[in-house]
Design an enzyme around this catalytic site. Structure first.
Site, PDB file in Angstrom:
ATOM      1  N   GLU A  96      33.828 -42.172  78.744  1.00  0.00           N
ATOM      2  CA  GLU A  96      34.245 -42.692  76.947  1.00  0.00           C
ATOM      3  C   GLU A  96      34.791 -41.414  76.858  1.00  0.00           C
ATOM      4  OE1 GLU A  96      31.399 -43.872  74.733  1.00  0.00           O
ATOM      5  OE2 GLU A  96      31.835 -46.290  74.851  1.00  0.00           O
TER       6      GLU A  96
ATOM      7  N   GLY B 279      20.177 -43.385  60.855  1.00  0.00           N
ATOM      8  CA  GLY B 279      20.796 -44.522  61.450  1.00  0.00           C
ATOM      9  C   GLY B 279      20.684 -45.057  61.674  1.00  0.00           C
ATOM     10  N   PHE B 280      21.176 -45.835  63.022  1.00  0.00           N
ATOM     11  CA  PHE B 280      20.700 -46.959  63.001  1.00  0.00           C
ATOM     12  C   PHE B 280      19.412 -47.738  62.854  1.00  0.00           C
ATOM     13  CE2 PHE B 280      23.959 -47.231  66.710  1.00  0.00           C
ATOM     14  CZ  PHE B 280      24.985 -47.274  65.710  1.00  0.00           C
TER      15      PHE B 280
ATOM     16  N   ASP C 168      16.356 -43.400  68.861  1.00  0.00           N
ATOM     17  CA  ASP C 168      16.503 -42.752  70.542  1.00  0.00           C
ATOM     18  C   ASP C 168      15.161 -41.378  70.450  1.00  0.00           C
ATOM     19  OD1 ASP C 168      18.689 -43.006  71.098  1.00  0.00           O
ATOM     20  OD2 ASP C 168      19.923 -42.152  70.573  1.00  0.00           O
TER      21      ASP C 168
ATOM     22  N   GLY D 203      15.690 -40.255  59.136  1.00  0.00           N
ATOM     23  CA  GLY D 203      16.933 -40.503  59.743  1.00  0.00           C
ATOM     24  C   GLY D 203      18.073 -41.670  59.378  1.00  0.00           C
TER      25      GLY D 203
HETATM   26  C1  LIG Z   1      29.206 -40.709  71.926  1.00  0.00           C
HETATM   27  C2  LIG Z   1      28.084 -41.488  71.705  1.00  0.00           C
HETATM   28  C3  LIG Z   1      28.693 -43.112  72.282  1.00  0.00           C
HETATM   29  C4  LIG Z   1      27.259 -44.066  72.155  1.00  0.00           C
HETATM   30  N1  LIG Z   1      27.857 -45.243  72.727  1.00  0.00           N
HETATM   31  C5  LIG Z   1      27.227 -46.464  72.546  1.00  0.00           C
HETATM   32  C6  LIG Z   1      27.700 -47.735  73.004  1.00  0.00           C
HETATM   33  O1  LIG Z   1      29.098 -48.092  73.224  1.00  0.00           O
HETATM   34  N2  LIG Z   1      26.662 -48.567  72.715  1.00  0.00           N
HETATM   35  C7  LIG Z   1      25.083 -48.402  72.314  1.00  0.00           C
HETATM   36  O2  LIG Z   1      24.027 -48.930  71.924  1.00  0.00           O
HETATM   37  N3  LIG Z   1      24.665 -47.308  72.226  1.00  0.00           N
HETATM   38  C8  LIG Z   1      26.325 -46.373  72.442  1.00  0.00           C
HETATM   39  N4  LIG Z   1      25.175 -44.586  71.742  1.00  0.00           N
HETATM   40  C9  LIG Z   1      23.766 -44.682  71.829  1.00  0.00           C
HETATM   41  C10 LIG Z   1      23.731 -44.991  70.078  1.00  0.00           C
HETATM   42  O3  LIG Z   1      24.353 -44.552  69.513  1.00  0.00           O
HETATM   43  C11 LIG Z   1      21.859 -44.404  70.021  1.00  0.00           C
HETATM   44  O4  LIG Z   1      21.369 -44.763  70.931  1.00  0.00           O
HETATM   45  C12 LIG Z   1      21.846 -44.528  68.535  1.00  0.00           C
HETATM   46  O5  LIG Z   1      22.103 -43.972  67.124  1.00  0.00           O
HETATM   47  C13 LIG Z   1      19.950 -44.310  68.159  1.00  0.00           C
HETATM   48  O6  LIG Z   1      19.878 -44.360  67.115  1.00  0.00           O
HETATM   49  P1  LIG Z   1      19.077 -43.705  66.325  1.00  0.00           P
HETATM   50  O7  LIG Z   1      19.204 -44.202  64.425  1.00  0.00           O
HETATM   51  O8  LIG Z   1      18.357 -43.398  66.836  1.00  0.00           O
HETATM   52  O9  LIG Z   1      19.509 -41.614  66.065  1.00  0.00           O
HETATM   53  P2  LIG Z   1      21.222 -41.521  65.199  1.00  0.00           P
HETATM   54  O10 LIG Z   1      21.858 -42.617  65.358  1.00  0.00           O
HETATM   55  O11 LIG Z   1      21.138 -40.958  66.036  1.00  0.00           O
HETATM   56  O12 LIG Z   1      20.526 -41.318  63.714  1.00  0.00           O
HETATM   57  C14 LIG Z   1      19.758 -39.725  63.428  1.00  0.00           C
HETATM   58  C15 LIG Z   1      19.462 -39.541  62.140  1.00  0.00           C
HETATM   59  O13 LIG Z   1      18.397 -38.646  62.007  1.00  0.00           O
HETATM   60  C16 LIG Z   1      19.469 -37.580  61.400  1.00  0.00           C
HETATM   61  N5  LIG Z   1      18.622 -36.733  61.205  1.00  0.00           N
HETATM   62  C17 LIG Z   1      18.149 -35.251  63.058  1.00  0.00           C
HETATM   63  N6  LIG Z   1      17.520 -34.886  62.321  1.00  0.00           N
HETATM   64  C18 LIG Z   1      17.244 -34.469  61.690  1.00  0.00           C
HETATM   65  C19 LIG Z   1      16.955 -33.449  60.183  1.00  0.00           C
HETATM   66  N7  LIG Z   1      16.034 -32.493  61.139  1.00  0.00           N
HETATM   67  N8  LIG Z   1      16.593 -33.614  59.148  1.00  0.00           N
HETATM   68  C20 LIG Z   1      17.546 -34.662  58.563  1.00  0.00           C
HETATM   69  N9  LIG Z   1      18.091 -36.248  59.129  1.00  0.00           N
HETATM   70  C21 LIG Z   1      18.050 -35.750  60.195  1.00  0.00           C
HETATM   71  C22 LIG Z   1      21.053 -36.963  61.425  1.00  0.00           C
HETATM   72  O14 LIG Z   1      21.409 -35.781  61.061  1.00  0.00           O
HETATM   73  C23 LIG Z   1      21.207 -39.002  61.342  1.00  0.00           C
HETATM   74  O15 LIG Z   1      21.557 -39.571  60.900  1.00  0.00           O
HETATM   75  C24 LIG Z   1      26.111 -43.840  72.199  1.00  0.00           C
HETATM   76  C25 LIG Z   1      25.778 -42.770  71.808  1.00  0.00           C
HETATM   77  C26 LIG Z   1      26.088 -41.287  71.750  1.00  0.00           C
HETATM   78  C27 LIG Z   1      26.323 -39.840  71.150  1.00  0.00           C
END
Ligand SMILES: Cc1cc2nc3c(=O)[nH]c(=O)nc-3n(C[C@H](O)[C@H](O)[C@H](O)COP(=O)(O)OP(=O)(O)OC[C@H]3O[C@@H](n4cnc5c(N)ncnc54)[C@H](O)[C@@H]3O)c2cc1C
Length: 320
Positions: free
Chosen positions: A171, A14-15, A301, A12
């Site tokens: 939003e 993401g952030f 997340d 993953g």
């Molecule tokens: C519409 C929206 C608005 C938001 N607004 C805010 C805000 O204003 N402020 C704030 O603080 N937070 C906000 N959030 C929450 C924030 O974006 C998330 O908490 C954050 O992105 C989580 O980061 P992460 O790295 O845990 O997961 P993610 O950013 O979801 O990254 C997970 C990554 O894993 C990859 N992945 C998943 N499954 C697989 C797989 N099987 N194989 C390969 N890759 C995979 C995905 O492609 C993704 O790139 C918002 C969320 C959404 C949806």
């Protein structure tokens, strides 16, 4: 079967995954960063892509460009289909296994439809660039249909229903209402454009439930001012191709139902033997290790990360 070893494997980008890769790379550690997409997505602005306010390129950054100057991070684009936490290994859809000295799980969230009939089939979740592009295409497609044949308007072509009045739903509903004012008149006469409706439905009695009452009242007033019709204290009991049914029996005709009704941990985590808690997320210790699985970490997340009082931190970019 092909197998590859890296000191650290991160699932993953993401952030959470990108930050972990950067921190480890700064220490010169060999990292493999895997994501199904070849880009990092900035989720907080995805709703603006869906509502035609910004371009996809504003929220998607190519991962290889991000790590071009960081040779210790190897980026792979692949769909991970299984995780073996005991072996600290993950396997891709094309059968390649990546094993790590350490395994970091940062696969994020996905929509939770809570088993509501039709929701998974007909509603549009909003957690990825791909989701946003599909929703945008549906929204514009409905406008095109109404432009070709006004009869589609009576079938709900101009109505958008947003399910879930948390931050994402609020939003999105606000942004859809803005797009209704700015984009729809390019397709239809002002009289027809004005017939479009934006609904925001939630089973709870107010919007933004976890926030202060003052914020709730403010958001509700702003949404109404923007033309959003609130349907609070009403659950959605069914989603169909042509609309939704609410718990009081009301039916709203719509071709565009946005799902902001809840999140759960990535389905990749289920059936792995990992300890899952609230929302299907991995229960981790405060240092993000997974008890019972040496060398395995869960972040962002995908994890229930305890705060200083032991309660899970929210699913936010800042936490990730
Ligand atoms: C519409 C929206 C608005 C938001 N607004 C805010 C805000 O204003 N402020 C704030 O603080 N937070 C906000 N959030 C929450 C924030 O974006 C998330 O908490 C954050 O992105 C989580 O980061 P992460 O790295 O845990 O997961 P993610 O950013 O979801 O990254 C997970 C990554 O894993 C990859 N992945 C998943 N499954 C697989 C797989 N099987 N194989 C390969 N890759 C995979 C995905 O492609 C993704 O790139 C918002 C969320 C959404 C949806």
């Amino acid at each position: 079967m092909t197998e590859e070893y890296h000191r650290v494997v991160i699932v993953g980008a993401g952030f959470a995954g990108v930050t972990a890769a950067n921190e480890l790379a700064a220490k010169g550690i060999d990292v493999l960063l895997i994501d199904r997409n070849n880009y990092h997505q900035f989720q907080p602005l995805i709703y603006q892509v869906a509502t035609t306010q910004i371009a996809v390129t504003d929220v998607a950054r190519p991962l290889r460009a991000m790590f071009r100057r960081t040779p210790s991070v190897c980026v792979k684009t692949a769909e991970i289909t299984s995780i073996d936490p005991g072996e600290r290994a993950v396997t891709t859809a094309d059968g390649i296994t990546y094993r790590g000295g350490f395994l970091i799980l940062a696969a994020g969230s996905e929509a939770n439809f809570f088993g509501i009939p039709g929701a998974a089939e007909h509603a549009f979740p909003l957690y990825s660039v791909d989701d946003a592009a599909k929703l945008r295409s549906r929204f514009l497609g409905a406008l095109d249909a109404a432009d070709r044949d006004e009869a589609y308007i009576d079938k709900g072509a101009l109505n958008v229903v947003v399910v879930g009045a948390g931050p994402t739903g609020v939003e999105t509903a606000g942004a859809v209402a803005e797009s209704m004012r700015s984009a729809v008149p390019a397709y239809l006469s002002p009289a027809l454009a004005a017939s479009g409706r934006v609904y925001l439905a939630d089973m709870l009695p107010s919007v933004l439930t976890p926030f202060s009452e003052r914020s709730q009242r403010y958001a509700e007033a702003k949404l109404r001012e923007a033309g959003v019709e609130l349907r609070l204290d009403l659950g959605v009991t069914e989603v169909r191709k042509d609309g939704v049914t609410l718990s009081d029996g009301t039916e709203i005709l719509s071709r565009t139902v946005v799902w902001a009704g809840g999140l759960k941990g990535s389905s990749l985590l289920s059936d792995t033997g990992l300890p899952l808690g609230k929302g299907g997320r991995v229960e981790v210790a405060p240092d993000l290790t997974v008890p019972g699985f040496e060398g395995v970490y869960a972040l962002g997340d995908s994890a229930n990360i305890p705060d200083s009082a032991g309660s899970p931190l929210p699913q936010l970019g800042s936490v990730a």
